[in-house]
Write an enzyme that holds these catalytic residues in place. Sequence first.
Site, PDB file in Angstrom:
ATOM      1  N   ASN A  13       0.889  -1.173   0.000  1.00  0.00           N
ATOM      2  CA  ASN A  13       0.000   0.000   0.000  1.00  0.00           C
ATOM      3  C   ASN A  13       0.923   1.218   0.000  1.00  0.00           C
ATOM      4  OD1 ASN A  13      -2.424   1.289   2.440  1.00  0.00           O
ATOM      5  ND2 ASN A  13      -2.134   1.821   0.310  1.00  0.00           N
ATOM      6  N   CYS A  74      -5.313   6.114   8.159  1.00  0.00           N
ATOM      7  CA  CYS A  74      -4.720   5.084   7.308  1.00  0.00           C
ATOM      8  C   CYS A  74      -3.632   4.406   8.127  1.00  0.00           C
ATOM      9  CB  CYS A  74      -4.146   5.682   6.034  1.00  0.00           C
ATOM     10  SG  CYS A  74      -3.343   4.455   4.956  1.00  0.00           S
ATOM     11  N   GLY A  75      -3.873   3.156   8.488  1.00  0.00           N
ATOM     12  CA  GLY A  75      -2.927   2.451   9.334  1.00  0.00           C
ATOM     13  C   GLY A  75      -1.579   2.236   8.687  1.00  0.00           C
ATOM     14  N   ASN A  76      -1.563   1.832   7.418  1.00  0.00           N
ATOM     15  CA  ASN A  76      -0.291   1.613   6.732  1.00  0.00           C
ATOM     16  C   ASN A  76       0.490   2.915   6.605  1.00  0.00           C
ATOM     17  OD1 ASN A  76      -0.544  -1.190   6.304  1.00  0.00           O
ATOM     18  ND2 ASN A  76      -1.850  -0.843   4.534  1.00  0.00           N
ATOM     19  N   ASN A 149     -11.874   5.619  10.118  1.00  0.00           N
ATOM     20  CA  ASN A 149     -12.684   5.693   8.905  1.00  0.00           C
ATOM     21  C   ASN A 149     -13.600   4.467   8.867  1.00  0.00           C
ATOM     22  OD1 ASN A 149     -10.848   3.721   8.077  1.00  0.00           O
ATOM     23  ND2 ASN A 149      -9.704   5.107   6.783  1.00  0.00           N
ATOM     24  N   HIS A 151     -15.741   1.066   7.916  1.00  0.00           N
ATOM     25  CA  HIS A 151     -15.539  -0.223   7.254  1.00  0.00           C
ATOM     26  C   HIS A 151     -16.775  -1.101   7.407  1.00  0.00           C
ATOM     27  CE1 HIS A 151     -11.152  -0.098   6.391  1.00  0.00           C
ATOM     28  NE2 HIS A 151     -11.178   0.796   7.359  1.00  0.00           N
ATOM     29  N   ASN A 182     -15.407   1.525   3.213  1.00  0.00           N
ATOM     30  CA  ASN A 182     -14.375   0.564   2.835  1.00  0.00           C
ATOM     31  C   ASN A 182     -14.974  -0.834   2.945  1.00  0.00           C
ATOM     32  OD1 ASN A 182     -11.759   2.304   2.692  1.00  0.00           O
ATOM     33  ND2 ASN A 182     -12.732   2.920   4.608  1.00  0.00           N
ATOM     34  N   GLU A 200     -10.829  -0.344  -1.065  1.00  0.00           N
ATOM     35  CA  GLU A 200     -10.661   0.871  -0.286  1.00  0.00           C
ATOM     36  C   GLU A 200     -11.363   2.037  -0.975  1.00  0.00           C
ATOM     37  OE1 GLU A 200      -7.005   3.070   2.100  1.00  0.00           O
ATOM     38  OE2 GLU A 200      -6.610   1.383   0.766  1.00  0.00           O
ATOM     39  N   CYS A 209      -4.444  -2.864   3.747  1.00  0.00           N
ATOM     40  CA  CYS A 209      -5.183  -1.761   4.360  1.00  0.00           C
ATOM     41  C   CYS A 209      -5.088  -1.930   5.871  1.00  0.00           C
ATOM     42  CB  CYS A 209      -6.641  -1.752   3.900  1.00  0.00           C
ATOM     43  SG  CYS A 209      -7.629  -0.433   4.646  1.00  0.00           S
ATOM     44  N   GLY A 212      -8.381  -1.460   7.620  1.00  0.00           N
ATOM     45  CA  GLY A 212      -9.217  -2.610   7.272  1.00  0.00           C
ATOM     46  C   GLY A 212      -8.854  -3.838   8.089  1.00  0.00           C
TER      47      GLY A 212
END
Length: 277
Positions: A13, A74-76, A149, A151, A182, A200, A209, A212
């Site tokens: 990602n 955004c975790g990544n 965010n 999901h 998402n 996404e 994600c 996610g």
Amino acid sequence: MRIPFTKMHGLGNDFVVLDARDQPLPPIDAAAAAALADRHMGIGCDQLVLLEPSELADFRMRIFNADGSEVGACGNATRAVGLLNGAAARIETLGGLVFASPAHDGIAVEMGRPRFGWDEIPLAYAMDTHAMPVGWEDLDTPIAVNVGNPHAIFFVPEADAVDLARLGPTIEQDPLFPERINVNVATVIARDSIRLRVWERGAGLTRACGTGACATAIAAMRRGLVDRRVTVRLPGGALSIEWRHDDEIIMTGPATESFRGDFDAAAYGLLSFGTAE
């Protein structure tokens, strides 16, 4: 004016990171973010990440999807920024404060606490988010979780068999989700292992994600399918997710710096403002 950037990724990602913490940059809008993210005419990325000063934390992180839309978390990207920062840091995001720190197996991120209320996702009208009475073809009864965010998670016998490229955009843009959604399809392999694919919002199919993975792990834990610490396996690699008893979500995984460069601000509609080239 030329603007430096760092290209990074978390399990595939990928991100273009612009650092405005010490030197201000021209304002970044949706059009500029989408142009920079374009893989044919720009630098190319899933998300553009902008670092700015913060009065609430060590710095602020703003995240723009490839279509130019701004998102809360955004975790990544948080792991990538944690690697770039090089030390433990509290980070302000639209989705709330997160904390990133070096770990023996990558970067650990305290992602905050999950939210489950229908108006916290948000949904267009009230319903049980633990088992939503809705469906799209063979995908039905999802669980909804907001981890910065929104999901929707569908548990299926075989995640790889779902035509997510076709169903993903339909679900993402359904009127039920006023801020879009998402879309996650997951298969529980064992009490400590989940296989996951993600559509996404604003970016499409992604190799990984982070939010996610967090949302899916929490959904599986709420349904009693897995234990409080699991490995979530995505097409790009694996993330470790723990839901602590204080309700905090901890995500741990790798991040990588790919290369550095710079670009002509004017070529992307960014005009200099009072700084010398």
